[in-house]
Design a protein around this motif. Sequence first.
Motif, PDB file in Angstrom:
ATOM      1  N   PRO A 168      -9.912  10.097 -11.837  1.00 35.43           N
ATOM      2  CA  PRO A 168      -9.926   9.947 -10.382  1.00 35.43           C
ATOM      3  C   PRO A 168      -8.525   9.809  -9.778  1.00 35.43           C
ATOM      4  O   PRO A 168      -7.558   9.454 -10.463  1.00 35.43           O
ATOM      5  CB  PRO A 168     -10.705   8.646 -10.189  1.00 35.43           C
ATOM      6  N   ILE A 169      -8.455  10.080  -8.480  1.00 35.89           N
ATOM      7  CA  ILE A 169      -7.306   9.659  -7.682  1.00 35.89           C
ATOM      8  C   ILE A 169      -7.557   8.206  -7.314  1.00 35.89           C
ATOM      9  O   ILE A 169      -8.604   7.861  -6.774  1.00 35.89           O
ATOM     10  CB  ILE A 169      -7.182  10.515  -6.404  1.00 35.89           C
ATOM     11  N   LEU A 170      -6.606   7.343  -7.640  1.00 35.46           N
ATOM     12  CA  LEU A 170      -6.762   5.905  -7.401  1.00 35.46           C
ATOM     13  C   LEU A 170      -6.069   5.533  -6.099  1.00 35.46           C
ATOM     14  O   LEU A 170      -4.876   5.791  -5.927  1.00 35.46           O
ATOM     15  CB  LEU A 170      -6.168   5.127  -8.579  1.00 35.46           C
ATOM     16  N   CYS A 171      -6.817   4.963  -5.176  1.00 31.49           N
ATOM     17  CA  CYS A 171      -6.290   4.608  -3.855  1.00 31.49           C
ATOM     18  C   CYS A 171      -6.230   3.088  -3.721  1.00 31.49           C
ATOM     19  O   CYS A 171      -7.258   2.422  -3.623  1.00 31.49           O
ATOM     20  CB  CYS A 171      -7.174   5.181  -2.753  1.00 31.49           C
ATOM     21  N   HIS A 172      -5.007   2.562  -3.721  1.00 28.27           N
ATOM     22  CA  HIS A 172      -4.811   1.130  -3.483  1.00 28.27           C
ATOM     23  C   HIS A 172      -4.595   0.881  -1.995  1.00 28.27           C
ATOM     24  O   HIS A 172      -4.491   1.814  -1.207  1.00 28.27           O
ATOM     25  CB  HIS A 172      -3.604   0.640  -4.281  1.00 28.27           C
ATOM     26  N   GLY A 173      -4.501  -0.374  -1.623  1.00 33.07           N
ATOM     27  CA  GLY A 173      -4.209  -0.713  -0.233  1.00 33.07           C
ATOM     28  C   GLY A 173      -5.026  -1.887   0.263  1.00 33.07           C
ATOM     29  O   GLY A 173      -4.518  -2.761   0.967  1.00 33.07           O
ATOM     30  N   HIS A 174      -6.310  -1.915  -0.102  1.00 33.21           N
ATOM     31  CA  HIS A 174      -7.143  -3.047   0.313  1.00 33.21           C
ATOM     32  C   HIS A 174      -6.913  -4.240  -0.616  1.00 33.21           C
ATOM     33  O   HIS A 174      -6.739  -4.074  -1.832  1.00 33.21           O
ATOM     34  CB  HIS A 174      -8.620  -2.659   0.301  1.00 33.21           C
ATOM     35  N   SER A 175      -6.952  -5.443  -0.034  1.00 35.23           N
ATOM     36  CA  SER A 175      -6.736  -6.662  -0.822  1.00 35.23           C
ATOM     37  C   SER A 175      -8.032  -7.384  -1.162  1.00 35.23           C
ATOM     38  O   SER A 175      -8.010  -8.373  -1.893  1.00 35.23           O
ATOM     39  CB  SER A 175      -5.813  -7.616  -0.059  1.00 35.23           C
ATOM     40  N   ARG A 176      -9.150  -6.875  -0.639  1.00 33.56           N
ATOM     41  CA  ARG A 176     -10.464  -7.455  -0.905  1.00 33.56           C
ATOM     42  C   ARG A 176     -11.430  -6.323  -1.226  1.00 33.56           C
ATOM     43  O   ARG A 176     -11.083  -5.156  -1.146  1.00 33.56           O
ATOM     44  CB  ARG A 176     -10.956  -8.249   0.327  1.00 33.56           C
ATOM     45  N   PRO A 177     -12.682  -6.646  -1.565  1.00 31.40           N
ATOM     46  CA  PRO A 177     -13.645  -5.598  -1.921  1.00 31.40           C
ATOM     47  C   PRO A 177     -13.823  -4.524  -0.844  1.00 31.40           C
ATOM     48  O   PRO A 177     -13.790  -4.810   0.352  1.00 31.40           O
ATOM     49  CB  PRO A 177     -14.946  -6.382  -2.126  1.00 31.40           C
ATOM     50  N   VAL A 178     -14.012  -3.283  -1.307  1.00 26.99           N
ATOM     51  CA  VAL A 178     -14.308  -2.148  -0.433  1.00 26.99           C
ATOM     52  C   VAL A 178     -15.835  -2.026  -0.358  1.00 26.99           C
ATOM     53  O   VAL A 178     -16.497  -1.847  -1.376  1.00 26.99           O
ATOM     54  CB  VAL A 178     -13.682  -0.847  -0.975  1.00 26.99           C
ATOM     55  N   VAL A 179     -16.374  -2.111   0.860  1.00 27.59           N
ATOM     56  CA  VAL A 179     -17.827  -2.217   1.011  1.00 27.59           C
ATOM     57  C   VAL A 179     -18.465  -1.016   1.712  1.00 27.59           C
ATOM     58  O   VAL A 179     -19.697  -0.895   1.739  1.00 27.59           O
ATOM     59  CB  VAL A 179     -18.210  -3.514   1.746  1.00 27.59           C
TER      60      VAL A 179
END
Length: 303
Positions: free
Chosen positions: A9-20
């Motif tokens: 996968p392409i890994l996308c960081h940026g969020h500091s909490r769960p992605v909902v």
Amino acid sequence: MEKKSVAVPILCHGHSRPVVDLFYSPVTPDGFFLVSASKDSYPMLRNGETGDWIGTFEGHKGAVWSVCLDANAIRAASGSADFSAKVWDALTGDVLHSFEHKHIVRACAFSEDTHLLLTGGVEKVLRLYDLNRPDALPREVDKSPGSVRTVSWMHSDQTILSSCTDMGGVRLWDVRSGEIVKTLETESSVTSAEVSQDGRYIMTADGSTVKIWDANHFGLVRRYNMPCTVESASLEPIYGNKFIAGGEDMWVRVFDFQSGDEIACNKGHHGPVHCVRFSPKGESYASGSEDGTIRIWHRPFDP
């Protein structure tokens, strides 16, 4: 035994909490886009193909539970635990409208004609905001039987689809009358409900089952038993011959529509998968997780 395909996968960081929540725009002259909701209170916009970060929408003061883009990807909307739904300029990131509610907003959706914003949440009320008259009071449809978890539009904006966090079933509301016209019965609470791109099917995830419903006659077309509790499922939009599902076992699985056989199992998340969505061209799909990351998987299987 046949070896199953594996995607990197392409890994996308940026969020500091769960992605909902995740939402892809349709294909526009500028490409297509992916917007994400997170408990960190900052929705993010990305290039849907590459996953490259475009911008962050700043203004919520609580977890963001739901996000969407309008048909032209010009505006974004979000529903939050701060008791508000916001409409954003997707080009500048500015807040265009902030609609105050009396409790947590769990779901939001632009109408197909982009003139209305639908919201639902813990208040058990579905509201329709006229974006051409944002200062006007919203129209409220008949009271929902439970706390609203998901909302969608169908039938050229004539029907609303919603599910509840505290009971099973998907309810179909006639927009004109504001009344429930049909309930699709499920054993567990429906955590994901998606109308297929061609409008033929409704795909739901409840407990450890994924179901496909006829969007016009409302009969159950397919039922698939999943290997774990799944939170989200999405149908391949071009051929309709595959679907993806993600849930508590942290894996993103690909299944054959006809047989229900597992075609691929993608591992990489370090927490339960809360949301999965196919891109509008069906060439890739995205997953969001408790681990705070988004992964974009390019399909390793034949169409």
